[in-house]
Design a protein around this motif. Structure first.
Motif, PDB file in Angstrom:
ATOM      1  N   UNK A   1      35.697  74.573  53.281  1.00 12.32           N
ATOM      2  CA  UNK A   1      36.419  74.950  52.067  1.00 12.32           C
ATOM      3  C   UNK A   1      35.625  74.491  50.853  1.00 12.32           C
ATOM      4  N   UNK A   2      35.116  75.444  50.083  1.00 10.73           N
ATOM      5  CA  UNK A   2      34.231  75.103  48.973  1.00 10.73           C
ATOM      6  C   UNK A   2      34.963  74.336  47.879  1.00 10.73           C
ATOM      7  N   UNK A   3      36.261  74.553  47.767  1.00 10.15           N
ATOM      8  CA  UNK A   3      37.023  73.894  46.712  1.00 10.15           C
ATOM      9  C   UNK A   3      37.305  72.431  47.028  1.00 10.15           C
ATOM     10  N   UNK A   4      37.067  72.018  48.252  1.00 13.93           N
ATOM     11  CA  UNK A   4      37.545  70.719  48.725  1.00 13.93           C
ATOM     12  C   UNK A   4      36.894  69.560  47.977  1.00 13.93           C
ATOM     13  N   UNK A   5      35.597  69.599  47.757  1.00 13.77           N
ATOM     14  CA  UNK A   5      34.889  68.497  47.124  1.00 13.77           C
ATOM     15  C   UNK A   5      34.217  68.905  45.831  1.00 13.77           C
ATOM     16  N   UNK A   6      33.969  67.937  44.971  1.00 15.08           N
ATOM     17  CA  UNK A   6      33.276  68.177  43.699  1.00 15.08           C
ATOM     18  C   UNK A   6      32.205  67.101  43.546  1.00 15.08           C
ATOM     19  N   UNK A   7      30.963  67.489  43.750  1.00 16.32           N
ATOM     20  CA  UNK A   7      29.858  66.526  43.695  1.00 16.32           C
ATOM     21  C   UNK A   7      29.642  65.965  42.299  1.00 16.32           C
ATOM     22  N   UNK A   8      30.197  66.610  41.272  1.00 21.31           N
ATOM     23  CA  UNK A   8      30.033  66.131  39.902  1.00 21.31           C
ATOM     24  C   UNK A   8      30.688  64.783  39.647  1.00 21.31           C
ATOM     25  N   UNK A   9      31.548  64.354  40.581  1.00 15.86           N
ATOM     26  CA  UNK A   9      32.253  63.084  40.400  1.00 15.86           C
ATOM     27  C   UNK A   9      31.745  62.008  41.357  1.00 15.86           C
ATOM     28  N   UNK A  10      30.557  62.195  41.911  1.00 16.12           N
ATOM     29  CA  UNK A  10      30.059  61.235  42.896  1.00 16.12           C
ATOM     30  C   UNK A  10      29.869  59.837  42.298  1.00 16.12           C
ATOM     31  N   UNK A  11      29.335  59.796  41.057  1.00 12.25           N
ATOM     32  CA  UNK A  11      29.096  58.498  40.440  1.00 12.25           C
ATOM     33  C   UNK A  11      30.411  57.840  40.020  1.00 12.25           C
ATOM     34  N   UNK A  12      31.355  58.650  39.542  1.00 10.02           N
ATOM     35  CA  UNK A  12      32.671  58.107  39.182  1.00 10.02           C
ATOM     36  C   UNK A  12      33.334  57.483  40.394  1.00 10.02           C
ATOM     37  N   UNK A  13      33.212  58.160  41.542  1.00 10.89           N
ATOM     38  CA  UNK A  13      33.802  57.600  42.756  1.00 10.89           C
ATOM     39  C   UNK A  13      33.110  56.310  43.152  1.00 10.89           C
ATOM     40  N   UNK A  14      31.795  56.280  43.079  1.00 11.61           N
ATOM     41  CA  UNK A  14      31.056  55.082  43.466  1.00 11.61           C
ATOM     42  C   UNK A  14      31.485  53.889  42.625  1.00 11.61           C
ATOM     43  N   UNK A  15      31.537  54.066  41.310  1.00  8.47           N
ATOM     44  CA  UNK A  15      31.915  52.956  40.426  1.00  8.47           C
ATOM     45  C   UNK A  15      33.365  52.557  40.669  1.00  8.47           C
ATOM     46  N   UNK A  16      34.232  53.550  40.856  1.00  9.13           N
ATOM     47  CA  UNK A  16      35.636  53.263  41.128  1.00  9.13           C
ATOM     48  C   UNK A  16      35.791  52.416  42.388  1.00  9.13           C
ATOM     49  N   UNK A  17      35.133  52.808  43.465  1.00 10.18           N
ATOM     50  CA  UNK A  17      35.286  52.089  44.721  1.00 10.18           C
ATOM     51  C   UNK A  17      34.724  50.678  44.649  1.00 10.18           C
ATOM     52  N   UNK A  18      33.567  50.521  44.024  1.00 11.95           N
ATOM     53  CA  UNK A  18      32.999  49.170  43.921  1.00 11.95           C
ATOM     54  C   UNK A  18      33.886  48.272  43.058  1.00 11.95           C
ATOM     55  N   UNK A  19      34.396  48.810  41.953  1.00  9.82           N
ATOM     56  CA  UNK A  19      35.236  48.015  41.067  1.00  9.82           C
ATOM     57  C   UNK A  19      36.583  47.694  41.718  1.00  9.82           C
ATOM     58  N   UNK A  20      37.143  48.659  42.444  1.00 10.29           N
ATOM     59  CA  UNK A  20      38.407  48.411  43.135  1.00 10.29           C
ATOM     60  C   UNK A  20      38.231  47.322  44.182  1.00 10.29           C
ATOM     61  N   UNK A  21      37.130  47.355  44.898  1.00  9.50           N
ATOM     62  CA  UNK A  21      36.859  46.310  45.895  1.00  9.50           C
ATOM     63  C   UNK A  21      36.752  44.940  45.224  1.00  9.50           C
ATOM     64  N   UNK A  22      36.151  44.885  44.039  1.00 11.68           N
ATOM     65  CA  UNK A  22      36.047  43.614  43.315  1.00 11.68           C
ATOM     66  C   UNK A  22      37.427  43.080  42.945  1.00 11.68           C
ATOM     67  N   UNK A  23      38.347  43.970  42.571  1.00 11.70           N
ATOM     68  CA  UNK A  23      39.700  43.525  42.244  1.00 11.70           C
ATOM     69  C   UNK A  23      40.458  43.094  43.498  1.00 11.70           C
TER      70      UNK A  23
END
Length: 480
Positions: A1-23
């Protein structure tokens, strides 16, 4: 499904996950350092007694099967280690299913702690961390593009946090509507920061501007999160800016930091790459079918569970910081629907004299975060959470908040209980326990600029009355 993912947010996800883990790391660290005195086997509100009277369906937790202080410490310190690994990028170094399992372990471990934490864990940011942590389980790793459905669910969570806080203010204290709440808030907030004294002394017209800007940030800007880019990114960055203002003006544990972290996935990586020298997004493999099905199922679950918080937002009897299920999924949020005009602090004192007389010399216990000695500058504590200090603030508002735990707290001071004393900044009786402990209520206010210059004090306090009369330890009850 082409609509499933959006590679334009890869960096946002990376920063979100690392910061969430820190919290997560901060949350588990606070649990590991404080649990013995609060909810341990000999704590003020022991877990074994709680699980014996509360059914499983109301508070699911691994501590239902077994509780000991050693086991709790293992869970908490294990959470510290795993969240540190995730913050360092371990989730991107393993297969997708393994990363999801690691996030799920963090969520289940912290859920287990919160669900037996009782009043010590009855804060909105506990549920917020759990809800964000649950969504993080399904956000994927570098093996797949960020799922669009999860990105929208994170925006929906951020919207509820901000919009709920805005509505509870407009429906609550009239000072939010007449723009005067910040005349008092910086002084009466639960735990002032090193800069709160300065914020309190800003000109009143600027306080009114602050309040009006808060309404815009919480009632108008969140709606823009659901608009096309770049408007959604701008809205997210405005939320980040307003949360940073709150970070420097007060200590609210990880609430503001987590709100900032939740805003990051709404920022378009494509837009950011046009402004900053960022690397190109990686090539992502097609997501597994099982993963697509699971993400769709989670989105459907959140949609169903959203009925209750959405109804709460529309209700005139809006509740704040409420979970509608024992798993803390899809909650309602909000803070400071009413503002205290004065600050009352409970000051705990002890004496080593054999009898209490009008001439008895009392020495005060100092807490790590809450106001005590007037000359002590408010410290920077957040994102760390000092649970006892926060409950002491509530005790100053009403003794009913302290009824379940305050007398056990005093009893442990009379024993020089090591775990309890670790929660305090200073113990005036290091050699032997006090013979009596009492608590008084003082009204605190920030000193004026002139008082600050003349005395060096940050606070001025006036005695209001007695909170707890002198009590002696059980070893000599005859004294009481």
């Amino acid at each position: 499904m082409e609509w499933f993912g959006d590679s334009g947010y890869w960096l946002s996800r990376l920063v979100f996950q690392r910061a969430l883990a820190a919290l997560y790391l901060v949350a588990f660290l606070a649990a590991a350092n404080q649990f013995r005195a609060l909810i341990g086997e000999r704590g003020m509100l022991p877990v074994p007694e709680f699980v014996a009277r509360v059914p499983w369906r109301q508070a699911p937790s691994v501590f239902r099967w077994h509780y000991s202080d050693r086991f709790f410490a293992a869970v908490a310190w294990g959470g510290v280690l795993l969240s540190a690994a995730m913050a360092a990028g371990a989730g991107d170094a393993v297969p997708l299913w393994t990363a999801m399992l690691m996030w799920a372990v963090l969520w289940a471990a912290y859920l287990s702690i919160v669900n037996v934490g009782q009043t010590w864990y009855a804060f909105g940011w506990e549920s917020l961390l759990l809800e964000a942590g649950f969504l993080a389980v399904f956000l994927g790793n570098e093996r797949t593009a960020p799922p669009v459905l999860l990105l929208w669910l994170l925006r929906w969570l951020l919207f509820r946090v901000e919009f709920g806080a805005g509505l509870i203010k407009m429906r609550g204290d009239h000072c939010w509507r007449d723009l005067t709440c910040l005349y008092y808030h910086h002084e009466t907030q639960p735990m002032p920061s090193p800069l709160s004294w300065y914020f309190h002394h800003l000109p009143k017209p600027l306080h009114r501007v602050e309040t009006a800007a808060n309404h815009v940030a919480q009632l108008a800007v969140p709606i823009a999160l659901f608009t096309p880019q770049p408007v959604a990114s701008v809205a997210a960055l405005v939320i980040v800016a307003t949360q940073l203002w709150l970070v420097v003006s007060g200590n609210f544990a990880w609430l503001n930091w987590l709100t900032i972290v939740l805003a990051l996935p709404a920022v378009s990586g494509t837009l950011a790459a046009g402004l900053l020298p960022l690397p190109d997004p990686p090539e992502f493999a097609a997501p597994p079918v099982w993963y697509e099905a699971l993400v769709i199922a989670v989105a459907a679950l959140v949609a169903v569970l959203s009925y209750w918080p959405a109804r709460n937002l529309l209700s005139r009897a809006q509740a704040m910081n409420r979970s509608f299920n024992a798993l803390h999924l899809v909650n309602t949020y909000g803070a400071f629907g009413s503002i205290n005009r004065t600050r009352r602090e409970v000051v705990v004192e002890g004496t080593d004299e054999p009898e209490v007389t009008p001439e008895t010399v009392w020495r005060g216990y100092e807490f790590k975060g809450k106001p005590g000695e007037p000359r002590r500058r408010p410290p920077q504590v957040a994102p760390y959470h000092l649970r006892l200090d926060w409950l002491m603030w509530f005790a100053g508002i009403s003794s009913a908040y302290a009824r379940p735990w305050f007398l056990p707290f005093a009893e442990r001071l009379l024993e020089n209980d090591r775990a309890t004393l670790k929660l305090l900044r200073s113990n005036p009786f290091p050699a032997q326990p006090p013979t009596y402990v009492r608590a008084l209520v003082y009204e605190y206010r920030f000193t004026s600029r002139q008082e600050r210059r003349e005395t060096g004090a940050w606070w001025h306090r006036t005695l209001v009355g007695e909170f707890l009369p002198p009590v002696a330890s059980a070893r000599d009850e005859s004294r009481t």
